[in-house]
Design a protein around this motif. Structure first.
Motif, PDB file in Angstrom:
ATOM      1  N   GLU A 111      24.783 -35.270 -16.333  1.00  0.00           N
ATOM      2  CA  GLU A 111      23.745 -34.688 -17.188  1.00  0.00           C
ATOM      3  C   GLU A 111      23.924 -33.206 -17.464  1.00  0.00           C
ATOM      4  O   GLU A 111      23.032 -32.580 -18.029  1.00  0.00           O
ATOM      5  CB  GLU A 111      22.365 -34.887 -16.551  1.00  0.00           C
ATOM      6  N   VAL A 112      25.029 -32.619 -17.067  1.00  0.00           N
ATOM      7  CA  VAL A 112      25.200 -31.174 -17.196  1.00  0.00           C
ATOM      8  C   VAL A 112      26.406 -30.858 -18.068  1.00  0.00           C
ATOM      9  O   VAL A 112      27.477 -31.429 -17.881  1.00  0.00           O
ATOM     10  CB  VAL A 112      25.376 -30.521 -15.799  1.00  0.00           C
ATOM     11  N   ASP A 113      26.220 -29.933 -19.014  1.00  0.00           N
ATOM     12  CA  ASP A 113      27.327 -29.430 -19.819  1.00  0.00           C
ATOM     13  C   ASP A 113      27.670 -28.043 -19.299  1.00  0.00           C
ATOM     14  O   ASP A 113      26.981 -27.067 -19.609  1.00  0.00           O
ATOM     15  CB  ASP A 113      26.941 -29.360 -21.293  1.00  0.00           C
ATOM     16  N   PRO A 114      28.718 -27.914 -18.478  1.00  0.00           N
ATOM     17  CA  PRO A 114      29.027 -26.611 -17.895  1.00  0.00           C
ATOM     18  C   PRO A 114      29.375 -25.555 -18.943  1.00  0.00           C
ATOM     19  O   PRO A 114      29.208 -24.366 -18.702  1.00  0.00           O
ATOM     20  CB  PRO A 114      30.206 -26.888 -16.960  1.00  0.00           C
ATOM     21  N   PHE A 115      29.820 -25.976 -20.131  1.00  0.00           N
ATOM     22  CA  PHE A 115      30.173 -25.027 -21.180  1.00  0.00           C
ATOM     23  C   PHE A 115      28.938 -24.403 -21.827  1.00  0.00           C
ATOM     24  O   PHE A 115      29.045 -23.393 -22.515  1.00  0.00           O
ATOM     25  CB  PHE A 115      31.046 -25.701 -22.242  1.00  0.00           C
ATOM     26  N   ALA A 116      27.771 -25.009 -21.607  1.00  0.00           N
ATOM     27  CA  ALA A 116      26.534 -24.489 -22.192  1.00  0.00           C
ATOM     28  C   ALA A 116      25.784 -23.545 -21.245  1.00  0.00           C
ATOM     29  O   ALA A 116      24.780 -22.967 -21.618  1.00  0.00           O
ATOM     30  CB  ALA A 116      25.616 -25.661 -22.584  1.00  0.00           C
ATOM     31  N   LEU A 117      26.291 -23.401 -20.026  1.00  0.00           N
ATOM     32  CA  LEU A 117      25.596 -22.597 -19.019  1.00  0.00           C
ATOM     33  C   LEU A 117      26.105 -21.165 -18.945  1.00  0.00           C
ATOM     34  O   LEU A 117      27.292 -20.909 -19.103  1.00  0.00           O
ATOM     35  CB  LEU A 117      25.768 -23.223 -17.633  1.00  0.00           C
ATOM     36  N   GLU A 118      25.196 -20.267 -18.681  1.00  0.00           N
ATOM     37  CA  GLU A 118      25.603 -18.923 -18.288  1.00  0.00           C
ATOM     38  C   GLU A 118      26.099 -19.027 -16.859  1.00  0.00           C
ATOM     39  O   GLU A 118      25.800 -19.996 -16.158  1.00  0.00           O
ATOM     40  CB  GLU A 118      24.413 -17.972 -18.360  1.00  0.00           C
ATOM     41  N   TYR A 119      26.845 -18.031 -16.425  1.00  0.00           N
ATOM     42  CA  TYR A 119      27.365 -18.098 -15.055  1.00  0.00           C
ATOM     43  C   TYR A 119      27.557 -16.697 -14.487  1.00  0.00           C
ATOM     44  O   TYR A 119      27.704 -15.729 -15.213  1.00  0.00           O
ATOM     45  CB  TYR A 119      28.676 -18.878 -14.995  1.00  0.00           C
ATOM     46  N   ASP A 120      27.536 -16.648 -13.171  1.00  0.00           N
ATOM     47  CA  ASP A 120      27.879 -15.444 -12.431  1.00  0.00           C
ATOM     48  C   ASP A 120      29.320 -15.596 -11.974  1.00  0.00           C
ATOM     49  O   ASP A 120      29.844 -16.713 -11.883  1.00  0.00           O
ATOM     50  CB  ASP A 120      26.973 -15.283 -11.202  1.00  0.00           C
ATOM     51  N   VAL A 121      29.957 -14.465 -11.665  1.00  0.00           N
ATOM     52  CA  VAL A 121      31.307 -14.490 -11.120  1.00  0.00           C
ATOM     53  C   VAL A 121      31.263 -13.874  -9.728  1.00  0.00           C
ATOM     54  O   VAL A 121      30.758 -12.765  -9.550  1.00  0.00           O
ATOM     55  CB  VAL A 121      32.305 -13.710 -12.005  1.00  0.00           C
ATOM     56  N   PHE A 122      31.761 -14.638  -8.764  1.00  0.00           N
ATOM     57  CA  PHE A 122      31.866 -14.143  -7.389  1.00  0.00           C
ATOM     58  C   PHE A 122      33.272 -13.577  -7.200  1.00  0.00           C
ATOM     59  O   PHE A 122      34.257 -14.222  -7.554  1.00  0.00           O
ATOM     60  CB  PHE A 122      31.604 -15.272  -6.385  1.00  0.00           C
ATOM     61  N   ASP A 123      33.359 -12.401  -6.620  1.00  0.00           N
ATOM     62  CA  ASP A 123      34.656 -11.755  -6.400  1.00  0.00           C
ATOM     63  C   ASP A 123      35.290 -12.270  -5.114  1.00  0.00           C
ATOM     64  O   ASP A 123      35.412 -11.557  -4.124  1.00  0.00           O
ATOM     65  CB  ASP A 123      34.494 -10.239  -6.359  1.00  0.00           C
ATOM     66  N   GLY A 124      35.700 -13.528  -5.134  1.00  0.00           N
ATOM     67  CA  GLY A 124      36.334 -14.141  -3.972  1.00  0.00           C
ATOM     68  C   GLY A 124      37.722 -13.580  -3.694  1.00  0.00           C
ATOM     69  O   GLY A 124      38.218 -13.657  -2.577  1.00  0.00           O
ATOM     70  N   LYS A 125      38.338 -12.992  -4.710  1.00  0.00           N
ATOM     71  CA  LYS A 125      39.669 -12.405  -4.529  1.00  0.00           C
ATOM     72  C   LYS A 125      39.622 -11.269  -3.514  1.00  0.00           C
ATOM     73  O   LYS A 125      40.555 -11.085  -2.738  1.00  0.00           O
ATOM     74  CB  LYS A 125      40.178 -11.891  -5.874  1.00  0.00           C
ATOM     75  N   ASN A 126      38.544 -10.526  -3.511  1.00  0.00           N
ATOM     76  CA  ASN A 126      38.424  -9.373  -2.615  1.00  0.00           C
ATOM     77  C   ASN A 126      37.479  -9.589  -1.452  1.00  0.00           C
ATOM     78  O   ASN A 126      37.249  -8.685  -0.665  1.00  0.00           O
ATOM     79  CB  ASN A 126      37.991  -8.144  -3.431  1.00  0.00           C
ATOM     80  N   TRP A 127      36.924 -10.794  -1.341  1.00  0.00           N
ATOM     81  CA  TRP A 127      36.006 -11.106  -0.250  1.00  0.00           C
ATOM     82  C   TRP A 127      36.791 -11.534   0.985  1.00  0.00           C
ATOM     83  O   TRP A 127      37.761 -12.279   0.885  1.00  0.00           O
ATOM     84  CB  TRP A 127      35.055 -12.228  -0.660  1.00  0.00           C
TER      85      TRP A 127
END
Length: 121
Positions: A101-117
């Motif tokens: 039931e979810v269209d991920p392309f229609a959602l806003e999103y946050d970005v987690f900085d896992g590269k530096n975590w």
């Protein structure tokens, strides 16, 4: 709470997710998430909020680096379905692209900085 149903591409792994309404996703720039390009559930949920229906031999597990996070995928079609987080061990996120039931392309999103975590030691 709402129940969302999802599966991998071939249907060998099916799951139900109980969570609040999904209005935002999460992306991560760590080495595995960047390569997967997946939009994940924004909130991490308890294991009790996810019901997995699959034969255990159909579910693959991938771990790297600290081996805290557990990334699960279908051994048949290769689709990543969910993972136990490194940041919140014992909490889970799902691949929003697997939810019916979810269209991920229609959602806003946050970005987690896992590269530096880095996990606390």
């Amino acid at each position: 709470m709402k129940t969302y149903n999802g599966s991998c591409h071939c249907g060998a792994i099916k799951f139900a997710l109980n969570c609040t309404a999904i209005t935002k996703g999460l992306r991560c720039n760590c080495s595995i998430c960047r390569r997967k390009g997946t939009m994940m559930l924004g909130e991490a949920v308890d294991e009790a909020d996810i019901t997995i229906e699959a034969n255990p031999e159909d579910i693959g597990l991938y771990q790297f680096d600290s081996k805290i996070a557990k990334h699960y995928f279908c051994k048949h079609c290769g689709i990543y379905t969910h993972h136990e987080t490194a940041r919140y061990p014992g909490k889970y996120r799902v691949n929003l692209g697997c939810l019916d039931e979810v269209d991920p392309f229609a959602l806003e999103y946050d970005v987690f900085d896992g590269k530096n975590w880095m996990p606390e030691t």
